[in-house]
Scaffold this motif. Structure first.
Motif, PDB file in Angstrom:
ATOM      1  N   ASN A  89      -7.619  -5.399   3.094  1.00 51.10           N
ATOM      2  CA  ASN A  89      -6.836  -5.482   1.858  1.00 51.10           C
ATOM      3  C   ASN A  89      -6.974  -6.866   1.220  1.00 51.10           C
TER       4      ASN A  89
ATOM      5  N   VAL B  85      -8.431  -1.172   7.111  1.00 48.45           N
ATOM      6  CA  VAL B  85      -8.246  -1.337   5.670  1.00 48.45           C
ATOM      7  C   VAL B  85      -8.243  -2.836   5.365  1.00 48.45           C
TER       8      VAL B  85
ATOM      9  N   LEU C 196      -9.492   4.029  -0.312  1.00 45.63           N
ATOM     10  CA  LEU C 196      -8.552   4.457   0.717  1.00 45.63           C
ATOM     11  C   LEU C 196      -8.113   5.890   0.479  1.00 45.63           C
TER      12      LEU C 196
ATOM     13  N   LEU D  45      -7.382   1.075  -4.829  1.00 37.04           N
ATOM     14  CA  LEU D  45      -6.999   1.886  -3.674  1.00 37.04           C
ATOM     15  C   LEU D  45      -7.778   3.197  -3.594  1.00 37.04           C
TER      16      LEU D  45
ATOM     17  N   ILE E  79       0.837  -1.199   0.000  1.00 40.31           N
ATOM     18  CA  ILE E  79       0.000   0.000   0.000  1.00 40.31           C
ATOM     19  C   ILE E  79       0.872   1.249   0.000  1.00 40.31           C
TER      20      ILE E  79
ATOM     21  N   THR F 232      -9.903  -2.681   0.001  1.00 33.87           N
ATOM     22  CA  THR F 232      -8.909  -2.292  -0.991  1.00 33.87           C
ATOM     23  C   THR F 232      -8.299  -3.510  -1.682  1.00 33.87           C
ATOM     24  N   SER F 233      -7.669  -3.233  -2.802  1.00 34.64           N
ATOM     25  CA  SER F 233      -6.912  -4.247  -3.537  1.00 34.64           C
ATOM     26  C   SER F 233      -5.795  -3.558  -4.305  1.00 34.64           C
TER      27      SER F 233
END
Length: 428
Positions: free
Chosen positions: A317, A315, A355, A352, A213, A344-345
């Motif tokens: 992920n 988050v 985020l 993202l 990230i 998120t990915s």
């Protein structure tokens, strides 16, 4: 590891409680195997015994010690790695019975940290933790030190050599703490210089994707590897959110279940980054079967470190690894929890963006929206408004540049002190 180096061959030892599900037992052993692999060991097998309470002498029962010895011989193994912490006596007794080294989870993690530390501060912190762990285990780790001091240059009043080495360790510990205190004071000065910037710290379970990230948001070449504790050094990068100004984003060392307490204490830099940040991003591997356990493990460490009261965004992920049904269930559960969160990915285009938007909103919430009239030639303050905040409106009136901008309170304060008329304005 170089190709011509021979990896240590290891057999893992698990001792879960009787009520732990087999699925959880398998997950814990898989995590221990990944830790061993990160340290450079070749895992050949595993031995498990469910225990209500550890054996005071050998942790596992006598019959299971014999079974472990047999497994070590069958696999030509050189190392037994326990998923629990062994006492010095248990470690010594096991090594005598097995004929090979017996490591516990704490020793394994310390070895990985020593292998992965890159900065001088991280190396000092690792050495501090290792010496604290070693101090109570001198008899086991250096058997020659249990003899009375003697021989040329070592004759004396009969004091045990182990006590001499313990004092040497204490002196080294004191020197390490002084060096780390000096680094900490320098870091306070650095933080003062960036006090007006919005600071965000990434925290979470090891290998949840924090470094990925950071690299994706900052565009920097942060080291990323699919291993537990791939990085143990804190790294700070400037991230441009294309809106309310840049943020300082720090990647901190990942946590893990049963993380040694003295290791947490030794990594003061990570804890200080968390404590001083305006916002924490708790990165969670959404695809992990142990997601909830991992989240709880991180929360326990944060509470132990006294930073559980910091504002947090969870988050989740790696959602690209979930099915549509699993992702929908996660969204519903996260919403029901009522905690600030995003999914998120790194792998999906735009993965993202949620985020980014959450960070933009968090940053805007701490900015002051003001209207100020700047002299037409005051390019420095105009540049500061764009650099440190977000300019919402801009117009020219009677030789002045009138702007409405979101800026940090410190910036607005300096403008007022310089004699500029700074008025509060409604956010656009």
């Amino acid at each position: 590891m170089k190709s011509d180096e021979v990896a240590e061959r290891a057999v893992l030892v698990g001792a879960p409680p009787p009520d732990m599900s087999q699925e959880t037992v398998d997950e814990h052993l898989e995590e221990l195997a990944r830790l061993a692999g990160t340290a450079g060991a070749d895992v050949r097998g595993a031995v498990v015994q469910r225990l209500r309470r550890p054996n005071a002498s050998t942790f596992i029962g006598k019959g299971k010690v014999e079974r472990l010895a047999q497994a070590l011989r069958e696999h030509d193994a050189t190392l037994a790695i326990f998923d629990e912490e062994l006492t010095p006596a248990q470690g010594a007794n096991l090594e005598t019975a097995l004929g090979v080294r017996a490591l516990d989870r704490t020793e394994l993690i310390l070895d990985i940290f020593a292998l992965r530390a890159r900065t001088s501060e991280a190396k000092l912190q690792v050495e501090l933790a290792q010496l604290q762990y070693l101090r109570t285990r001198l008899k086991r780790m250096w058997t020659h030190l249990s003899r009375e001091g003697g021989g040329i240059g070592a004759r004396g009043p009969g004091e045990q050599q182990i006590e001499t080495d313990r004092r040497l360790i204490d002196r080294r510990l004191a020197r390490l703490r002084r060096k780390l205190d000096h680094i900490a004071r320098a870091r306070v000065t650095q933080r003062r210089a960036r006090s007006e910037q919005f600071t965000v710290a990434l925290t979470g379970y090891t290998n949840a994707g924090k470094s990925s990230i950071l690299r994706a948001l900052s565009g920097s070449d942060v080291f990323v590897e699919d291993r537990l504790f791939a990085t143990v050094d804190s790294a700070t990068r400037v991230c441009d959110l294309e809106g309310p100004g840049p943020i300082l984003l720090t990647d901190t060392v990942g946590f893990i279940r049963k993380l040694p307490h003295h290791l947490v204490a030794s990594f003061r830099a990570t804890m200080e980054e968390l404590a001083e940040s305006d916002l924490l991003l708790h990165v969670i591997d959404a695809s992990s079967p142990s997601r909830d356990e991992q989240r709880e493990a991180v929360e326990e460490v944060l509470a132990e470190a006294g930073v559980a009261d910091r504002p947090v965004i969870e988050v989740f992920n790696k959602v690209d690894r979930l099915t549509h049904e699993e992702e929908r269930a996660l969204r519903e559960r996260a919403a029901a929890d009522g905690r600030p969160h995003v999914l998120t990915s790194i792998m999906e285009e735009g993965g993202l963006q949620p985020l980014r938007e959450a960070l933009q909103a968090a940053m805007r919430a701490r900015l002051e929206t003001v209207r100020v009239s700047l002299p037409a030639g005051d390019g420095a303050r105009l540049a500061e408004a764009y650099r440190e905040g977000e300019v919402l409106e801009r117009a020219y009136e009677a030789g002045c540049v009138v702007i409405v901008a979101r800026v940090p309170a410190g910036v607005a304060g300096r403008w007022r002190e310089s004699g500029l008329v700074v008025e509060r304005a409604d956010a656009a």
